[in-house]
Design a protein around this motif. Structure first.
Motif, short mmCIF file in Angstrom:
data_model
loop_
_atom_site.label_atom_id
_atom_site.label_comp_id
_atom_site.label_asym_id
_atom_site.label_seq_id
_atom_site.Cartn_x
_atom_site.Cartn_y
_atom_site.Cartn_z
N ALA A 39 43.74 109.42 76.90
CA ALA A 39 44.85 109.95 76.10
C ALA A 39 44.51 109.92 74.62
CB ALA A 39 46.12 109.15 76.37
N GLY A 40 43.81 108.89 74.22
CA GLY A 40 43.39 108.78 72.82
C GLY A 40 42.47 109.91 72.42
N ALA A 41 41.63 110.36 73.35
CA ALA A 41 40.73 111.49 73.05
C ALA A 41 41.53 112.74 72.71
CB ALA A 41 39.81 111.75 74.24
N ALA A 42 42.62 112.96 73.44
CA ALA A 42 43.48 114.12 73.14
C ALA A 42 44.08 114.01 71.74
CB ALA A 42 44.58 114.23 74.19
N ALA A 43 44.50 112.80 71.37
CA ALA A 43 45.06 112.60 70.03
C ALA A 43 44.00 112.84 68.95
CB ALA A 43 45.63 111.19 69.91
N VAL A 44 42.79 112.37 69.20
CA VAL A 44 41.70 112.57 68.23
C VAL A 44 41.43 114.06 68.05
CG1 VAL A 44 39.20 112.26 67.88
CG2 VAL A 44 40.63 110.31 68.51
N HIS A 45 41.39 114.80 69.16
CA HIS A 45 41.14 116.25 69.06
C HIS A 45 42.26 116.96 68.31
CE1 HIS A 45 37.71 115.70 71.54
NE2 HIS A 45 38.35 115.66 72.70
N LEU A 46 43.49 116.60 68.63
CA LEU A 46 44.65 117.23 67.97
C LEU A 46 44.65 116.95 66.47
CD1 LEU A 46 47.27 118.85 68.28
CD2 LEU A 46 48.44 116.70 68.69
N LEU A 47 44.40 115.71 66.09
CA LEU A 47 44.39 115.37 64.67
C LEU A 47 43.17 115.96 63.97
CD1 LEU A 47 45.72 111.76 65.03
CD2 LEU A 47 46.82 113.61 63.73
N GLY A 48 42.05 116.07 64.66
CA GLY A 48 40.88 116.73 64.07
C GLY A 48 41.16 118.20 63.79
N LEU A 49 41.83 118.86 64.73
CA LEU A 49 42.20 120.26 64.52
C LEU A 49 43.21 120.39 63.38
CD1 LEU A 49 42.06 123.21 65.36
CD2 LEU A 49 43.84 122.72 67.07
N ALA A 50 44.19 119.50 63.34
CA ALA A 50 45.18 119.53 62.25
C ALA A 50 44.50 119.34 60.90
CB ALA A 50 46.24 118.45 62.48
N GLN A 51 43.55 118.41 60.84
CA GLN A 51 42.84 118.18 59.57
C GLN A 51 42.07 119.43 59.16
OE1 GLN A 51 40.86 114.40 58.46
NE2 GLN A 51 38.99 115.64 58.60
N LEU A 52 41.42 120.09 60.12
CA LEU A 52 40.69 121.32 59.81
C LEU A 52 41.62 122.40 59.26
CD1 LEU A 52 38.18 123.11 59.81
CD2 LEU A 52 38.64 123.59 62.24
N VAL A 53 42.77 122.58 59.90
CA VAL A 53 43.72 123.60 59.45
C VAL A 53 44.19 123.31 58.02
CG1 VAL A 53 46.05 124.54 59.84
CG2 VAL A 53 44.46 124.28 61.75
N VAL A 54 44.55 122.06 57.75
CA VAL A 54 45.05 121.71 56.41
C VAL A 54 43.93 121.83 55.38
CG1 VAL A 54 46.11 119.91 55.00
CG2 VAL A 54 46.86 120.24 57.36
N ALA A 55 42.71 121.44 55.74
CA ALA A 55 41.59 121.56 54.81
C ALA A 55 41.29 123.02 54.49
CB ALA A 55 40.35 120.87 55.39
N VAL A 56 41.41 123.90 55.48
CA VAL A 56 41.22 125.33 55.23
C VAL A 56 42.32 125.85 54.32
CG1 VAL A 56 41.25 127.63 56.32
CG2 VAL A 56 39.85 125.80 57.30
N LEU A 57 43.56 125.40 54.53
CA LEU A 57 44.66 125.82 53.65
C LEU A 57 44.46 125.33 52.22
CD1 LEU A 57 47.71 125.31 56.03
CD2 LEU A 57 46.69 127.48 55.29
N LEU A 58 43.88 124.17 52.06
CA LEU A 58 43.57 123.69 50.71
C LEU A 58 42.51 124.56 50.06
CD1 LEU A 58 43.78 121.51 48.46
CD2 LEU A 58 41.96 120.28 49.67
N TRP A 59 41.54 124.97 50.84
CA TRP A 59 40.40 125.74 50.33
C TRP A 59 40.77 127.18 50.03
CZ3 TRP A 59 36.73 128.30 54.18
CH2 TRP A 59 35.70 128.97 53.52
N ARG A 60 41.24 127.92 51.02
CA ARG A 60 41.43 129.37 50.85
C ARG A 60 42.66 129.71 50.00
NH1 ARG A 60 37.44 131.59 50.06
NH2 ARG A 60 38.45 133.56 50.39
N PRO A 61 43.86 129.54 50.47
CA PRO A 61 44.97 129.91 49.59
C PRO A 61 45.15 128.93 48.44
CG PRO A 61 45.83 129.28 51.74
CD PRO A 61 44.33 129.20 51.81
N GLY A 62 44.74 127.66 48.64
CA GLY A 62 44.96 126.65 47.62
C GLY A 62 43.91 126.62 46.53
N ARG A 63 42.82 127.36 46.73
CA ARG A 63 41.71 127.42 45.77
C ARG A 63 41.07 126.07 45.51
NH1 ARG A 63 42.33 132.21 41.58
NH2 ARG A 63 43.46 133.65 42.88
N GLY A 64 41.15 125.20 46.48
CA GLY A 64 40.50 123.90 46.38
C GLY A 64 39.07 123.99 46.87
N PRO A 65 38.39 122.85 46.95
CA PRO A 65 37.00 122.85 47.41
C PRO A 65 36.88 123.18 48.89
CG PRO A 65 37.78 120.61 47.12
CD PRO A 65 38.87 121.52 46.60
#
Length: 127
Positions: A46-72
């Motif tokens: 079950a922990g593996a599923a949580a790790v995957h979900l949070l990894g995907l969430a982090q990727l989505v937020v990091a992309v939002l920081l980069w592309r529309p947010g003009r961050g690194p």
């Protein structure tokens, strides 16, 4: 809403997600130890599923920081690498490849901690 305010909010969300991701990976290490002692197989799975979900969430937020947010862009790239490493880690564990599963788990933990430290010390939306 200005780009700076939106980027600042995105950084706050990225900090929260990265911290949760770090906790989830740490819990995986704990349940792995319990698994080696003869228990916690369900919790580790079950922990593996949580790790995957949070990894995907982090990727989505990091992309939002980069592309529309003009961050690194580096946090998005690092998040993608961590997500893929997590999937490889899970596949190795499911296949019984503990000789690679354990060291990759340690590397994943180090990468998630490094990302979390970077996100929490990140000073500006363009830095």
């Amino acid at each position: 809403m200005s780009e700076v305010v939106q980027a600042d909010r995105t950084v706050v969300v990225l900090r929260a997600v990265s911290a949760l991701y770090g906790v989830a990976v740490l819990v995986q290490a704990v349940t792995a130890g319990q698994l080696l002692s003869g228990g916690a197989a369900g919790a580790h799975g079950a922990g593996a599923a949580a790790v995957h979900l949070l990894g995907l969430a982090q990727l989505v937020v990091a992309v939002l920081l980069w592309r529309p947010g003009r961050g690194p862009g580096r946090p998005a790239l690092a998040s993608l690498v961590l997500l893929l490493a997590g999937f490889a880690q899970s596949a190795l564990g499911g296949a019984g490849g503990t000789a690679l599963h354990v060291p990759l788990g340690m590397a994943l933990f180090g990468g998630v901690v490094a990302m979390t430290v970077w996100v929490w010390t990140f000073g500006g939306h363009r830095g």
